[in-house]
Write a protein that holds these residues in place. Structure first.
Motif, PDB file in Angstrom:
ATOM      1  N   ALA A 393      25.375 -11.441  13.376  1.00  0.00           N
ATOM      2  CA  ALA A 393      26.682 -10.803  13.227  1.00  0.00           C
ATOM      3  C   ALA A 393      27.588 -11.297  14.349  1.00  0.00           C
ATOM      4  CB  ALA A 393      26.545  -9.289  13.273  1.00  0.00           C
ATOM      5  N   PHE A 394      28.812 -11.679  13.991  1.00  0.00           N
ATOM      6  CA  PHE A 394      29.761 -12.234  14.952  1.00  0.00           C
ATOM      7  C   PHE A 394      30.968 -11.325  15.112  1.00  0.00           C
ATOM      8  CE2 PHE A 394      27.471 -15.976  13.468  1.00  0.00           C
ATOM      9  CZ  PHE A 394      27.323 -16.747  14.627  1.00  0.00           C
ATOM     10  N   ALA A 395      31.535 -11.345  16.311  1.00  0.00           N
ATOM     11  CA  ALA A 395      32.767 -10.610  16.611  1.00  0.00           C
ATOM     12  C   ALA A 395      33.651 -11.499  17.481  1.00  0.00           C
ATOM     13  CB  ALA A 395      32.448  -9.301  17.331  1.00  0.00           C
ATOM     14  N   PRO A 396      34.952 -11.226  17.503  1.00  0.00           N
ATOM     15  CA  PRO A 396      35.842 -12.047  18.337  1.00  0.00           C
ATOM     16  C   PRO A 396      35.470 -11.963  19.815  1.00  0.00           C
ATOM     17  CG  PRO A 396      37.092 -10.692  16.793  1.00  0.00           C
ATOM     18  CD  PRO A 396      35.684 -10.219  16.733  1.00  0.00           C
ATOM     19  N   GLY A 397      35.563 -13.107  20.489  1.00  0.00           N
ATOM     20  CA  GLY A 397      35.347 -13.147  21.929  1.00  0.00           C
ATOM     21  C   GLY A 397      36.633 -13.504  22.632  1.00  0.00           C
ATOM     22  N   GLU A 398      36.513 -14.208  23.743  1.00  0.00           N
ATOM     23  CA  GLU A 398      37.682 -14.603  24.524  1.00  0.00           C
ATOM     24  C   GLU A 398      37.958 -16.089  24.328  1.00  0.00           C
ATOM     25  OE1 GLU A 398      39.481 -12.482  26.304  1.00  0.00           O
ATOM     26  OE2 GLU A 398      38.160 -10.793  25.817  1.00  0.00           O
ATOM     27  N   GLY A 399      39.226 -16.461  24.487  1.00  0.00           N
ATOM     28  CA  GLY A 399      39.598 -17.868  24.518  1.00  0.00           C
ATOM     29  C   GLY A 399      39.247 -18.649  23.274  1.00  0.00           C
ATOM     30  N   GLY A 400      39.444 -18.046  22.087  1.00  0.00           N
ATOM     31  CA  GLY A 400      39.184 -18.761  20.849  1.00  0.00           C
ATOM     32  C   GLY A 400      37.721 -18.890  20.498  1.00  0.00           C
ATOM     33  N   GLU A 401      36.868 -18.089  21.118  1.00  0.00           N
ATOM     34  CA  GLU A 401      35.438 -18.108  20.817  1.00  0.00           C
ATOM     35  C   GLU A 401      35.052 -16.868  20.019  1.00  0.00           C
ATOM     36  OE1 GLU A 401      33.454 -20.562  24.524  1.00  0.00           O
ATOM     37  OE2 GLU A 401      33.589 -18.376  24.670  1.00  0.00           O
ATOM     38  N   ILE A 402      33.924 -16.967  19.343  1.00  0.00           N
ATOM     39  CA  ILE A 402      33.320 -15.789  18.718  1.00  0.00           C
ATOM     40  C   ILE A 402      31.908 -15.653  19.281  1.00  0.00           C
ATOM     41  CG2 ILE A 402      34.703 -15.875  16.612  1.00  0.00           C
ATOM     42  CD1 ILE A 402      32.356 -17.158  15.181  1.00  0.00           C
ATOM     43  N   LYS A 403      31.482 -14.413  19.417  1.00  0.00           N
ATOM     44  CA  LYS A 403      30.162 -14.131  19.982  1.00  0.00           C
ATOM     45  C   LYS A 403      29.265 -13.577  18.893  1.00  0.00           C
ATOM     46  CE  LYS A 403      31.733 -13.428  24.712  1.00  0.00           C
ATOM     47  NZ  LYS A 403      31.041 -14.620  25.223  1.00  0.00           N
ATOM     48  N   GLY A 404      28.036 -14.073  18.864  1.00  0.00           N
ATOM     49  CA  GLY A 404      27.092 -13.652  17.836  1.00  0.00           C
ATOM     50  C   GLY A 404      25.875 -12.980  18.432  1.00  0.00           C
ATOM     51  N   SER A 405      25.328 -12.044  17.680  1.00  0.00           N
ATOM     52  CA  SER A 405      24.073 -11.391  18.056  1.00  0.00           C
ATOM     53  C   SER A 405      23.126 -11.547  16.883  1.00  0.00           C
ATOM     54  CB  SER A 405      24.310  -9.913  18.369  1.00  0.00           C
ATOM     55  OG  SER A 405      23.166  -9.332  18.957  1.00  0.00           O
ATOM     56  N   ALA A 406      21.954 -12.138  17.152  1.00  0.00           N
ATOM     57  CA  ALA A 406      21.002 -12.487  16.100  1.00  0.00           C
ATOM     58  C   ALA A 406      19.790 -11.569  16.150  1.00  0.00           C
ATOM     59  CB  ALA A 406      20.556 -13.938  16.247  1.00  0.00           C
ATOM     60  N   ARG A 407      19.282 -11.207  14.972  1.00  0.00           N
ATOM     61  CA  ARG A 407      18.036 -10.472  14.846  1.00  0.00           C
ATOM     62  C   ARG A 407      17.199 -11.160  13.787  1.00  0.00           C
ATOM     63  NH1 ARG A 407      20.126  -8.938  18.706  1.00  0.00           N
ATOM     64  NH2 ARG A 407      20.448  -6.802  19.468  1.00  0.00           N
ATOM     65  N   SER A 408      15.885 -11.240  14.026  1.00  0.00           N
ATOM     66  CA  SER A 408      15.035 -12.027  13.153  1.00  0.00           C
ATOM     67  C   SER A 408      13.942 -11.191  12.515  1.00  0.00           C
ATOM     68  CB  SER A 408      14.433 -13.195  13.931  1.00  0.00           C
ATOM     69  OG  SER A 408      13.907 -14.162  13.049  1.00  0.00           O
ATOM     70  N   ILE A 409      13.156 -11.851  11.696  1.00  0.00           N
ATOM     71  CA  ILE A 409      12.037 -11.235  10.988  1.00  0.00           C
ATOM     72  C   ILE A 409      10.740 -11.863  11.501  1.00  0.00           C
ATOM     73  CG2 ILE A 409      13.378 -10.724   8.915  1.00  0.00           C
ATOM     74  CD1 ILE A 409      12.203 -13.234   7.635  1.00  0.00           C
ATOM     75  N   PRO A 410       9.592 -11.223  11.269  1.00  0.00           N
ATOM     76  CA  PRO A 410       8.326 -11.821  11.714  1.00  0.00           C
ATOM     77  C   PRO A 410       8.150 -13.229  11.154  1.00  0.00           C
ATOM     78  CG  PRO A 410       7.983  -9.541  11.075  1.00  0.00           C
ATOM     79  CD  PRO A 410       9.402  -9.881  10.698  1.00  0.00           C
ATOM     80  N   GLY A 411       7.698 -14.126  12.011  1.00  0.00           N
ATOM     81  CA  GLY A 411       7.467 -15.496  11.586  1.00  0.00           C
ATOM     82  C   GLY A 411       8.628 -16.437  11.829  1.00  0.00           C
ATOM     83  N   VAL A 412       9.782 -15.908  12.242  1.00  0.00           N
ATOM     84  CA  VAL A 412      10.941 -16.755  12.517  1.00  0.00           C
ATOM     85  C   VAL A 412      11.359 -16.535  13.968  1.00  0.00           C
ATOM     86  CG1 VAL A 412      13.313 -17.342  11.913  1.00  0.00           C
ATOM     87  CG2 VAL A 412      11.719 -16.620  10.125  1.00  0.00           C
ATOM     88  N   HIS A 413      11.075 -17.510  14.827  1.00  0.00           N
ATOM     89  CA  HIS A 413      11.436 -17.442  16.238  1.00  0.00           C
ATOM     90  C   HIS A 413      12.911 -17.818  16.353  1.00  0.00           C
ATOM     91  CE1 HIS A 413      11.509 -18.008  20.519  1.00  0.00           C
ATOM     92  NE2 HIS A 413      10.202 -17.751  20.648  1.00  0.00           N
ATOM     93  N   ILE A 414      13.769 -16.834  16.513  1.00  0.00           N
ATOM     94  CA  ILE A 414      15.200 -17.072  16.346  1.00  0.00           C
ATOM     95  C   ILE A 414      15.767 -17.946  17.457  1.00  0.00           C
ATOM     96  CG2 ILE A 414      15.966 -14.994  17.555  1.00  0.00           C
ATOM     97  CD1 ILE A 414      17.440 -16.455  14.287  1.00  0.00           C
ATOM     98  N   ARG A 415      15.229 -17.828  18.681  1.00  0.00           N
ATOM     99  CA  ARG A 415      15.756 -18.696  19.726  1.00  0.00           C
ATOM    100  C   ARG A 415      15.372 -20.147  19.459  1.00  0.00           C
ATOM    101  NH1 ARG A 415      14.820 -21.724  23.728  1.00  0.00           N
ATOM    102  NH2 ARG A 415      16.235 -21.864  25.523  1.00  0.00           N
TER     103      ARG A 415
END
Length: 582
Positions: A393-415
């Motif tokens: 899920a993304f939301a507006p950040g600063e300076g023309g950027e957007i910030k995202g927060s990721a959540r994953s499921i078992p078996g998927v190493h999101i980083r």
């Protein structure tokens, strides 16, 4: 054979956990149900059931802790100014409070903290935070629950002549900061076997090493030596709230911390937060820390300033702690309203795709310019739970950027997924970091479509169709004669339960004796187990959408044995995780 379970969100399957053949090596004195549960979680011997402090991993194994202790001790001997810089979540708050309290108790006279406002400075030890910190002229910066990716921030501190000790537990990137000392069990050279230690656990080990060094230097001659067990309540809270896997060492920290909280030997702030959440301190479980206390502390970092939460944990006066806890509770209520609005918008976005569940992409990237940056992590979790696929899920950040927060499921190493996206598309993701199940990232606002395509390309190559089918893991069926209050108490005491060591969950068929819908969302039932004579109360929170009424006469339920305390009466209650027509 697996049992198929239908829901409006997604089809689900109940499968019985594999005992991995470990049960025969567990003590015969264990109740058979508890032996089966432990075996299903990979517990192989009695040593792994020892949750006493004597079973904690020795501090000597925490690579880097001795060097960090040497530097801190030197600052204390020279009356140096130590500045702790934490993260803006519950792990960061407990890490910061623990550091400040323990260092002051050991005799450090100049200890302060600084937690960056996430909306102004972003995550970690950034050059901007260093510039802000430098105004207080610190002689040493200690990061807690952050810093392993702060290459530029540490360089900025070094340029100002301020040494930095990094204590963190997040996964390192290709380049490490040039810190004076680094303590992180996930560094390649770390000998510490408990890789899932939370940030609060890492700084705890550093403080243990510091106390031992000061003792050797006769520092405590004429000074009171602190009992580090006094801080186990903070260890339990930070470890549970950060949702790190409860491997053996973490279970010890949580078990011991819970024992202190139940005995009334905890910080006034934790007592106050439990009170405003309506949870019993003397019956507190790990789930209360994760679902009641943690979110109230996190609300400060999400919507306002995490220093409110840290001050609540630092408060010695119960009245002051209570006032701060009420303030945090109000912030948490505000957070829920914002979250509900954002979740409705997200579901409307997905509905607008006019896709069947099976046709949705393997990963969901959602953005709205009105979304609150502090709540997108919770939003991603909720959408992930409903649609069982990685969500950012993304939301507006600063300076023309957007910030995202990721959540994953078992078996998927999101980083690792983000790392692969970055490797294949250099510059697309300028900043990212996190764990297997959660991560954060920053994008240029015009790059969302390109990132979405790259993200799903990587996921498509890693996933099989089965990976996106949600599974409910059960500990099997339980005999009606074992379905009683004493068994619920035995299971509660058999924890702590949490991430990687889940609370016991059973499944079976029941006759529906009575049914009532509460607030159009929750099922309140009286049921009778198949083959049993007794009737039992049951509650299914937020299950009305998945299974609208009226319910059939016979249902298959996945449930937990729960103890319901109401107006002085204590009764068995089944907490329903999932339900379908039998």
């Amino acid at each position: 054979m697996p049992t198929s379970v239908s829901s409006r969100a997604m089809s689900k399957t109940i499968v019985t956990r594999d005992s991995r053949g470990a049960g025969d090596r567990l003590p015969d004195s264990l109740h058979p149900v508890l032996r089966r549960i432990y075996a299903c979680r990979g517990v192989e011997n009695a040593e792994e059931l020892n949750l006493g402090l004597d079973a904690l991993l020795p501090v000597e194994l925490m690579t880097g802790a001795d060097e960090a202790a040497r530097i801190i001790a030197g600052q204390m001997e020279n009356d140096g100014h130590i500045l702790v810089i934490g993260d803006f979540d519950c792990d960061g708050a407990t890490s910061t409070a623990l550091s400040v309290l323990a260092l002051r108790a050991m005799g450090a006279r100049q200890v302060d903290y600084l937690v960056p406002n996430r909306f102004e400075y972003g995550y970690g030890l950034t050059p901007e935070i260093v510039e802000l910190a430098a105004r207080d002229k610190p002689d040493l910066i200690i990061t807690v629950d952050n810093g392993v990716s702060s290459v530029d921030g540490v360089a900025a501190a070094n340029a100002l002549g301020i040494p930095v000790i990094v204590t963190d537990h997040h996964l390192p990137g290709e380049q490490l900061p040039a810190a004076a000392a680094m303590v992180n069990p996930n560094l390649p050279d770390s000998r510490f076997p408990a890789k899932s230690t939370a940030g609060v656990g890492v700084i705890f080990y550093v403080l243990l090493a510091l106390r031992a060094l000061l003792r050797d230097r006769q520092w405590f001659r004429g000074r009171a030596e602190p009992n580090m067990a006094d801080y186990l309540d903070l260890l339990a809270l930070g470890t549970v709230a950060d949702v790190v896997p409860l491997e053996h060492n973490n279970r010890i920290l949580v078990r011991q911390g819970l024992a202190r909280i139940r005995a009334g030997r905890c910080r006034p702030g934790i007592s106050a937060l439990l009170e405003v959440a309506g949870r019993s301190q003397h019956r507190v479980q790990a789930s209360d820390l994760g679902f009641a206390v943690g979110p109230r502390l996190n609300a400060a970092g999400r919507l306002d300033d995490m220093s409110v939460g840290i001050e609540c944990l630092l408060a010695d006066d119960p009245l002051e702690a209570r006032q701060l806890a009420v303030q945090l509770d109000t912030l948490n209520r505000d957070r829920r309203v914002i979250e509900d609005d954002m979740r409705q918008q997200a579901e409307e976005m997905l509905a607008g795709l006019k896709m069947k569940e099976m046709d949705l992409p393997p990963g969901l990237c959602l953005y709205d310019e009105s979304w609150h940056q502090g709540v997108i992590g919770i939003l991603a979790s909720r959408i992930k739970e409903r649609h069982h696929r990685p969500v950012i899920a993304f939301a507006p950040g600063e300076g023309g950027e957007i910030k995202g927060s990721a959540r994953s499921i078992p078996g998927v190493h999101i980083r690792d997924v983000l790392d692969e996206v970055n490797a294949k598309h250099p510059g697309l993701v300028p900043r990212f970091g996190g764990h297997a199940m959660a991560a954060g990232l920053t994008l240029a606002s015009g790059k969302l479509d390109a990132f979405r395509a790259a993200f799903n390309e990587v996921l498509q190559a890693r996933l099989e169709g089965r990976d996106l089918e949600p599974v409910i893991e059960s500990d099997g069926e339980i005999a009606p004669q074992d379905m009683h209050l004493e068994m619920a108490g035995l299971l509660a005491d058999g924890g702590p339960w949490g991430q990687g060591f889940p609370e016991p969950l059973f499944h079976g068929e029941f006759e529906v004796v009575q049914q009532r819908l509460l607030k159009d969302r929750h099922w309140k039932l009286v049921v009778q187990p198949a083959g049993g004579d007794q009737i039992v109360d049951a509650i299914g929170f937020n299950l009305a959408d998945d299974m609208p009424g009226p319910l059939p006469e016979r249902v298959l339920m996945a449930y937990q044995l729960d103890i319901n305390e109401f107006r002085g009466n204590v009764n068995l209650q089944l907490r329903i995780a999932h339900m379908e027509a039998a």
